[in-house]
Write a protein that holds these residues in place. Structure first.
Motif, PDB file in Angstrom:
ATOM      1  N   LEU A   1       0.816  -1.213   0.000  1.00 44.15           N
ATOM      2  CA  LEU A   1       0.000   0.000   0.000  1.00 44.15           C
ATOM      3  C   LEU A   1       0.856   1.272   0.000  1.00 44.15           C
ATOM      4  CD1 LEU A   1      -2.773  -0.972   2.610  1.00 44.15           C
ATOM      5  CD2 LEU A   1      -2.864  -1.115   0.103  1.00 44.15           C
ATOM      6  N   ASP A   2       2.167   1.120  -0.097  1.00 36.34           N
ATOM      7  CA  ASP A   2       3.089   2.277  -0.066  1.00 36.34           C
ATOM      8  C   ASP A   2       2.889   3.114   1.191  1.00 36.34           C
ATOM      9  OD1 ASP A   2       4.466   1.912  -2.590  1.00 36.34           O
ATOM     10  OD2 ASP A   2       2.569   2.434  -3.556  1.00 36.34           O
TER      11      ASP A   2
ATOM     12  N   ALA B   1      -4.863   2.801  -2.953  1.00 29.72           N
ATOM     13  CA  ALA B   1      -4.039   2.226  -1.887  1.00 29.72           C
ATOM     14  C   ALA B   1      -4.139   3.074  -0.627  1.00 29.72           C
ATOM     15  CB  ALA B   1      -2.590   2.109  -2.352  1.00 29.72           C
ATOM     16  N   TRP B   2      -4.096   4.393  -0.791  1.00 25.35           N
ATOM     17  CA  TRP B   2      -4.180   5.263   0.380  1.00 25.35           C
ATOM     18  C   TRP B   2      -5.574   5.219   0.998  1.00 25.35           C
ATOM     19  CZ3 TRP B   2      -2.305   6.885   4.414  1.00 25.35           C
ATOM     20  CH2 TRP B   2      -2.818   7.969   5.127  1.00 25.35           C
TER      21      TRP B   2
ATOM     22  N   GLU C   1      -7.550   2.720   1.090  1.00 22.01           N
ATOM     23  CA  GLU C   1      -7.622   1.470   1.844  1.00 22.01           C
ATOM     24  C   GLU C   1      -6.882   1.577   3.169  1.00 22.01           C
ATOM     25  OE1 GLU C   1      -6.093  -3.174   1.517  1.00 22.01           O
ATOM     26  OE2 GLU C   1      -6.362  -1.988  -0.320  1.00 22.01           O
TER      27      GLU C   1
ATOM     28  N   ARG D   1      -2.555  -7.532   3.672  1.00 24.97           N
ATOM     29  CA  ARG D   1      -1.554  -6.942   2.771  1.00 24.97           C
ATOM     30  C   ARG D   1      -0.132  -7.290   3.179  1.00 24.97           C
ATOM     31  NH1 ARG D   1      -3.216  -5.009  -2.153  1.00 24.97           N
ATOM     32  NH2 ARG D   1      -5.152  -3.810  -1.949  1.00 24.97           N
TER      33      ARG D   1
END
Length: 340
Positions: free
Chosen positions: A28-29, A235-236, A238, A269
Protein backbone atom coordinates in the motif's frame (compact mmCIF):
# COMPACT_ATOMS: atom_id res chain seq x y z
CA UNK A 1 -0.49 -19.24 16.32
CA UNK A 2 -0.49 -15.95 18.17
CA UNK A 3 1.48 -13.21 16.48
CA UNK A 4 3.47 -12.52 19.67
CA UNK A 5 4.53 -16.16 19.96
CA UNK A 6 5.53 -16.28 16.31
CA UNK A 7 7.70 -13.17 16.71
CA UNK A 8 9.39 -14.58 19.80
CA UNK A 9 10.15 -17.83 17.98
CA UNK A 10 11.79 -15.76 15.26
CA UNK A 11 13.92 -14.00 17.88
CA UNK A 12 12.11 -10.66 17.54
CA UNK A 13 11.49 -8.84 20.83
CA UNK A 14 8.10 -7.24 21.29
CA UNK A 15 8.01 -3.46 21.56
CA UNK A 16 6.03 -3.51 24.82
CA UNK A 17 5.02 -0.32 26.61
CA UNK A 18 6.72 3.04 26.20
CA UNK A 19 8.28 2.26 22.84
CA UNK A 20 7.50 3.44 19.32
CA UNK A 21 7.32 0.74 16.68
CA UNK A 22 8.00 1.78 13.05
CA UNK A 23 6.25 -0.29 10.40
CA UNK A 24 5.65 -0.46 6.67
CA UNK A 25 2.85 -1.87 4.53
CA UNK A 26 4.72 -2.05 1.25
CA UNK A 27 1.85 -3.19 -1.01
CA UNK A 28 0.00 0.00 0.00
CA UNK A 29 3.09 2.28 -0.07
CA UNK A 30 2.44 3.11 3.57
CA UNK A 31 4.87 3.75 6.38
CA UNK A 32 4.09 4.70 9.92
CA UNK A 33 4.64 4.32 13.63
CA UNK A 34 2.61 2.92 16.49
CA UNK A 35 3.01 3.34 20.23
CA UNK A 36 1.56 2.10 23.52
CA UNK A 37 2.33 4.17 26.61
CA UNK A 38 1.96 3.03 30.21
CA UNK A 39 4.42 3.44 33.12
CA UNK A 40 6.11 6.46 31.53
CA UNK A 41 2.76 8.20 31.27
CA UNK A 42 2.00 7.46 34.93
CA UNK A 43 5.27 9.05 36.00
CA UNK A 44 4.62 12.23 34.03
CA UNK A 45 1.03 12.65 35.22
CA UNK A 46 1.37 11.46 38.82
CA UNK A 47 3.97 14.05 39.76
CA UNK A 48 1.64 16.90 38.79
CA UNK A 49 -1.65 15.65 40.23
CA UNK A 50 -3.63 17.29 37.44
CA UNK A 51 -7.43 17.04 37.24
CA UNK A 52 -8.48 13.94 35.29
CA UNK A 53 -9.55 15.95 32.23
CA UNK A 54 -6.21 17.75 32.07
CA UNK A 55 -4.26 14.52 32.53
CA UNK A 56 -6.20 12.88 29.72
CA UNK A 57 -5.57 15.79 27.35
CA UNK A 58 -1.86 15.98 28.18
CA UNK A 59 -1.53 12.21 27.76
CA UNK A 60 -3.04 12.50 24.28
CA UNK A 61 -0.54 15.24 23.40
CA UNK A 62 2.34 13.10 24.72
CA UNK A 63 1.19 10.21 22.55
CA UNK A 64 1.08 12.40 19.46
CA UNK A 65 4.57 13.81 20.15
CA UNK A 66 5.93 10.29 20.69
CA UNK A 67 4.72 9.37 17.20
CA UNK A 68 6.06 12.52 15.56
CA UNK A 69 9.28 13.14 17.51
CA UNK A 70 10.73 9.68 16.95
CA UNK A 71 10.65 10.32 13.20
CA UNK A 72 13.55 12.80 13.49
CA UNK A 73 16.66 11.47 11.77
CA UNK A 74 19.06 13.93 13.41
CA UNK A 75 19.99 15.17 16.87
CA UNK A 76 17.41 17.74 17.82
CA UNK A 77 14.12 18.51 19.48
CA UNK A 78 10.47 18.36 18.55
CA UNK A 79 8.11 20.53 20.60
CA UNK A 80 4.32 20.77 20.62
CA UNK A 81 2.89 23.84 22.35
CA UNK A 82 -0.62 25.26 22.52
CA UNK A 83 -1.74 28.78 23.41
CA UNK A 84 -5.50 29.11 23.70
CA UNK A 85 -8.41 30.69 25.59
CA UNK A 86 -9.94 27.47 26.95
CA UNK A 87 -9.77 26.01 30.47
CA UNK A 88 -6.39 24.52 29.51
CA UNK A 89 -4.50 27.56 28.30
CA UNK A 90 -1.22 25.83 27.47
CA UNK A 91 0.20 22.39 26.79
CA UNK A 92 3.90 21.83 26.25
CA UNK A 93 5.34 18.47 25.20
CA UNK A 94 9.03 18.37 24.41
CA UNK A 95 10.88 15.47 22.76
CA UNK A 96 14.67 15.35 22.55
CA UNK A 97 16.27 12.74 20.33
CA UNK A 98 16.65 9.91 20.60
CA UNK A 99 14.36 9.00 23.49
CA UNK A 100 13.57 11.73 26.07
CA UNK A 101 10.13 13.24 26.54
CA UNK A 102 8.73 15.70 29.08
CA UNK A 103 5.39 17.48 29.37
CA UNK A 104 3.37 19.96 31.42
CA UNK A 105 0.11 21.91 31.30
CA UNK A 106 -1.25 25.23 32.50
CA UNK A 107 -4.95 25.49 33.30
CA UNK A 108 -7.66 27.34 35.19
CA UNK A 109 -8.74 24.93 37.94
CA UNK A 110 -12.21 26.44 38.34
CA UNK A 111 -12.85 26.43 34.59
CA UNK A 112 -11.68 22.82 34.28
CA UNK A 113 -13.92 21.77 37.19
CA UNK A 114 -16.89 23.47 35.51
CA UNK A 115 -16.13 21.71 32.22
CA UNK A 116 -15.89 18.35 33.99
CA UNK A 117 -19.21 18.97 35.78
CA UNK A 118 -20.86 19.74 32.45
CA UNK A 119 -19.29 16.73 30.72
CA UNK A 120 -17.29 18.93 28.33
CA UNK A 121 -13.95 17.18 28.66
CA UNK A 122 -13.07 16.64 25.00
CA UNK A 123 -9.91 18.29 23.67
CA UNK A 124 -11.79 20.91 21.66
CA UNK A 125 -13.74 22.11 24.73
CA UNK A 126 -10.69 22.18 27.01
CA UNK A 127 -8.41 23.96 24.56
CA UNK A 128 -10.87 26.47 23.17
CA UNK A 129 -9.59 28.78 20.45
CA UNK A 130 -6.01 29.72 19.78
CA UNK A 131 -3.16 27.98 18.02
CA UNK A 132 -0.89 24.97 18.26
CA UNK A 133 2.74 25.15 17.16
CA UNK A 134 4.95 22.20 16.26
CA UNK A 135 8.61 23.16 16.25
CA UNK A 136 11.58 21.19 14.93
CA UNK A 137 14.89 22.43 16.33
CA UNK A 138 18.05 21.01 14.73
CA UNK A 139 20.46 22.88 16.99
CA UNK A 140 22.03 26.31 17.25
CA UNK A 141 23.65 26.17 13.82
CA UNK A 142 20.48 25.26 11.92
CA UNK A 143 17.29 27.21 11.29
CA UNK A 144 14.26 26.09 13.28
CA UNK A 145 11.18 24.93 11.43
CA UNK A 146 7.72 25.64 12.83
CA UNK A 147 4.25 24.70 11.67
CA UNK A 148 1.23 26.41 13.21
CA UNK A 149 -2.33 25.07 13.24
CA UNK A 150 -5.37 27.06 14.32
CA UNK A 151 -7.34 25.67 17.26
CA UNK A 152 -10.93 26.36 16.37
CA UNK A 153 -12.95 23.62 17.97
CA UNK A 154 -10.89 20.63 16.86
CA UNK A 155 -9.16 17.80 18.71
CA UNK A 156 -5.55 16.67 18.53
CA UNK A 157 -6.15 14.05 15.83
CA UNK A 158 -7.56 16.71 13.53
CA UNK A 159 -4.69 19.04 14.52
CA UNK A 160 -2.23 16.42 13.29
CA UNK A 161 -4.14 16.00 10.02
CA UNK A 162 -4.15 19.75 9.41
CA UNK A 163 -0.46 20.00 10.26
CA UNK A 164 0.48 17.45 7.63
CA UNK A 165 -1.93 18.94 5.08
CA UNK A 166 -0.52 22.44 5.50
CA UNK A 167 3.13 21.90 6.39
CA UNK A 168 4.28 18.53 5.13
CA UNK A 169 1.72 17.89 2.38
CA UNK A 170 1.93 14.16 3.04
CA UNK A 171 -1.32 12.15 3.17
CA UNK A 172 -1.45 11.18 6.85
CA UNK A 173 -3.93 9.61 9.23
CA UNK A 174 -3.57 9.52 13.02
CA UNK A 175 -5.56 7.66 15.66
CA UNK A 176 -5.09 8.44 19.36
CA UNK A 177 -6.73 7.08 22.50
CA UNK A 178 -6.25 7.59 26.23
CA UNK A 179 -7.87 5.83 29.15
CA UNK A 180 -7.54 4.73 32.76
CA UNK A 181 -7.38 1.11 33.78
CA UNK A 182 -7.72 -0.50 37.21
CA UNK A 183 -4.52 -2.41 37.89
CA UNK A 184 -4.90 -5.26 40.37
CA UNK A 185 -1.53 -6.55 41.56
CA UNK A 186 -1.52 -9.50 43.96
CA UNK A 187 -1.02 -8.35 47.53
CA UNK A 188 -1.52 -4.66 46.67
CA UNK A 189 -4.48 -2.32 46.64
CA UNK A 190 -5.95 -1.78 43.16
CA UNK A 191 -4.87 1.50 41.61
CA UNK A 192 -5.75 3.47 38.55
CA UNK A 193 -3.12 3.66 35.86
CA UNK A 194 -2.99 5.65 32.67
CA UNK A 195 -2.81 3.98 29.30
CA UNK A 196 -2.50 5.55 25.85
CA UNK A 197 -1.97 4.36 22.33
CA UNK A 198 -1.58 5.80 18.89
CA UNK A 199 -1.08 4.81 15.27
CA UNK A 200 0.18 7.05 12.47
CA UNK A 201 0.16 6.06 8.80
CA UNK A 202 1.56 8.02 5.86
CA UNK A 203 1.24 7.47 2.12
CA UNK A 204 4.72 7.58 0.55
CA UNK A 205 4.61 6.15 -2.98
CA UNK A 206 7.57 6.43 -5.34
CA UNK A 207 5.49 8.43 -7.81
CA UNK A 208 4.83 11.81 -6.10
CA UNK A 209 1.74 12.51 -8.23
CA UNK A 210 -0.02 9.68 -6.41
CA UNK A 211 0.23 11.74 -3.20
CA UNK A 212 -1.95 14.55 -4.54
CA UNK A 213 -4.57 15.81 -2.12
CA UNK A 214 -7.49 18.22 -2.49
CA UNK A 215 -6.41 21.85 -2.41
CA UNK A 216 -6.92 23.67 0.87
CA UNK A 217 -9.94 25.95 0.83
CA UNK A 218 -8.70 29.48 -0.01
CA UNK A 219 -11.33 31.12 2.15
CA UNK A 220 -11.98 33.96 -0.31
CA UNK A 221 -13.16 32.10 -3.39
CA UNK A 222 -16.31 33.40 -5.14
CA UNK A 223 -19.51 31.90 -3.80
CA UNK A 224 -20.23 29.75 -6.85
CA UNK A 225 -16.64 28.90 -7.74
CA UNK A 226 -16.11 25.28 -8.76
CA UNK A 227 -14.30 23.18 -6.18
CA UNK A 228 -11.28 21.08 -7.10
CA UNK A 229 -12.11 17.36 -6.99
CA UNK A 230 -10.14 14.28 -7.92
CA UNK A 231 -10.06 10.63 -6.96
CA UNK A 232 -7.69 9.67 -4.17
CA UNK A 233 -5.30 6.80 -4.73
CA UNK A 234 -6.98 3.47 -3.96
CA UNK A 235 -4.04 2.23 -1.89
CA UNK A 236 -4.18 5.26 0.38
CA UNK A 237 -7.97 5.08 0.71
CA UNK A 238 -7.62 1.47 1.84
CA UNK A 239 -4.86 2.21 4.36
CA UNK A 240 -6.57 5.29 5.79
CA UNK A 241 -9.87 3.47 6.13
CA UNK A 242 -8.23 0.59 7.97
CA UNK A 243 -6.54 2.90 10.49
CA UNK A 244 -9.79 4.78 11.05
CA UNK A 245 -11.47 1.51 12.09
CA UNK A 246 -9.27 1.32 15.20
CA UNK A 247 -11.36 1.54 18.35
CA UNK A 248 -10.22 3.32 21.49
CA UNK A 249 -10.36 0.11 23.51
CA UNK A 250 -7.93 -1.57 21.09
CA UNK A 251 -5.42 1.24 21.62
CA UNK A 252 -5.52 1.10 25.42
CA UNK A 253 -6.05 -2.62 26.08
CA UNK A 254 -3.10 -3.86 28.22
CA UNK A 255 -3.65 -7.38 26.88
CA UNK A 256 -3.03 -6.30 23.28
CA UNK A 257 0.47 -5.77 21.93
CA UNK A 258 1.11 -3.09 19.35
CA UNK A 259 2.33 -5.84 17.01
CA UNK A 260 -1.02 -7.61 17.25
CA UNK A 261 -2.91 -4.40 16.50
CA UNK A 262 -0.82 -3.78 13.38
CA UNK A 263 -1.32 -7.39 12.32
CA UNK A 264 -5.08 -7.04 12.76
CA UNK A 265 -5.08 -3.95 10.58
CA UNK A 266 -2.84 -5.01 7.75
CA UNK A 267 -2.46 -8.81 7.78
CA UNK A 268 -4.17 -9.18 4.39
CA UNK A 269 -1.55 -6.94 2.77
CA UNK A 270 1.38 -7.89 4.97
CA UNK A 271 2.98 -5.57 7.51
CA UNK A 272 6.69 -5.29 8.13
CA UNK A 273 7.93 -4.07 11.50
CA UNK A 274 11.29 -2.49 12.36
CA UNK A 275 13.24 -2.27 15.65
CA UNK A 276 11.29 -0.38 18.31
CA UNK A 277 12.53 2.90 19.78
CA UNK A 278 12.13 3.04 23.56
CA UNK A 279 11.18 6.42 25.02
CA UNK A 280 11.38 7.63 28.59
CA UNK A 281 10.30 10.43 30.89
CA UNK A 282 13.43 12.52 31.28
CA UNK A 283 13.76 16.24 31.94
CA UNK A 284 16.66 18.39 30.74
CA UNK A 285 16.71 20.67 33.78
CA UNK A 286 19.80 20.74 35.99
CA UNK A 287 21.33 23.03 38.59
CA UNK A 288 23.97 24.25 36.14
CA UNK A 289 21.41 25.03 33.42
CA UNK A 290 19.21 27.01 35.80
CA UNK A 291 22.16 28.88 37.31
CA UNK A 292 23.23 29.87 33.80
CA UNK A 293 19.68 31.06 33.09
CA UNK A 294 19.58 33.15 36.27
CA UNK A 295 22.87 34.84 35.42
CA UNK A 296 21.24 35.99 32.19
CA UNK A 297 18.78 38.22 34.08
CA UNK A 298 19.54 41.82 34.93
CA UNK A 299 20.53 42.80 38.47
CA UNK A 300 17.09 44.39 38.94
CA UNK A 301 15.32 41.23 37.81
CA UNK A 302 17.43 39.07 40.13
CA UNK A 303 16.63 41.38 43.05
CA UNK A 304 12.91 41.20 42.21
CA UNK A 305 12.87 37.40 42.36
CA UNK A 306 14.84 37.23 45.63
CA UNK A 307 12.84 36.29 48.74
CA UNK A 308 13.36 37.64 52.27
CA UNK A 309 16.11 35.22 53.25
CA UNK A 310 18.17 36.23 50.22
CA UNK A 311 17.33 33.07 48.31
CA UNK A 312 15.93 32.37 44.84
CA UNK A 313 13.67 29.35 44.52
CA UNK A 314 13.15 27.82 41.08
CA UNK A 315 10.77 24.92 40.35
CA UNK A 316 10.86 23.14 36.99
CA UNK A 317 7.38 23.12 35.46
CA UNK A 318 8.10 19.82 33.73
CA UNK A 319 9.48 17.59 36.48
CA UNK A 320 8.66 19.60 39.63
CA UNK A 321 12.31 19.53 40.74
CA UNK A 322 13.14 22.45 43.04
CA UNK A 323 16.41 24.33 43.02
CA UNK A 324 17.52 26.81 45.70
CA UNK A 325 20.10 29.51 45.04
CA UNK A 326 21.53 32.46 46.96
CA UNK A 327 21.01 35.74 45.14
CA UNK A 328 24.36 36.99 46.42
CA UNK A 329 26.16 34.06 44.78
CA UNK A 330 24.31 34.55 41.48
CA UNK A 331 25.15 38.27 41.42
CA UNK A 332 28.80 37.56 42.21
CA UNK A 333 29.05 34.94 39.46
CA UNK A 334 27.36 37.33 37.04
CA UNK A 335 29.85 40.07 37.94
CA UNK A 336 32.80 37.71 37.46
CA UNK A 337 31.61 36.74 33.99
CA UNK A 338 31.23 40.38 32.96
CA UNK A 339 34.66 41.37 34.29
CA UNK A 340 37.20 42.17 31.53
Amino acid sequence: MKIEQELRERGIALAGNDAVLPYAVEPLDVRGRAVYLGPMLDRILDRHDYPVAVSRLLAEAVTLVALLGTSLKFNGRFTLQTQSDGPVSMLVVDFETPDAIRACAQFDADAVAASEAEGRTDAASLLGRGHLAMTVDQGSHMQRYQGIVALDGIGLEEVAHRYFDQSEQIPTVVRLAVGEILDRQEGERPRHRWRAGGVLAQFLPEAPERMRKPDLHPGDAPEHAAEHHFEEDDAWVEARTLVETLRDDELIDPELSVEKVLFRLFHERGVRIFPAQAIEDRCRCSRDRIESMLKGFTVEEINDMTVEDGGIDVTCHFCNSRYDFKAEAILAAKKDEQAP
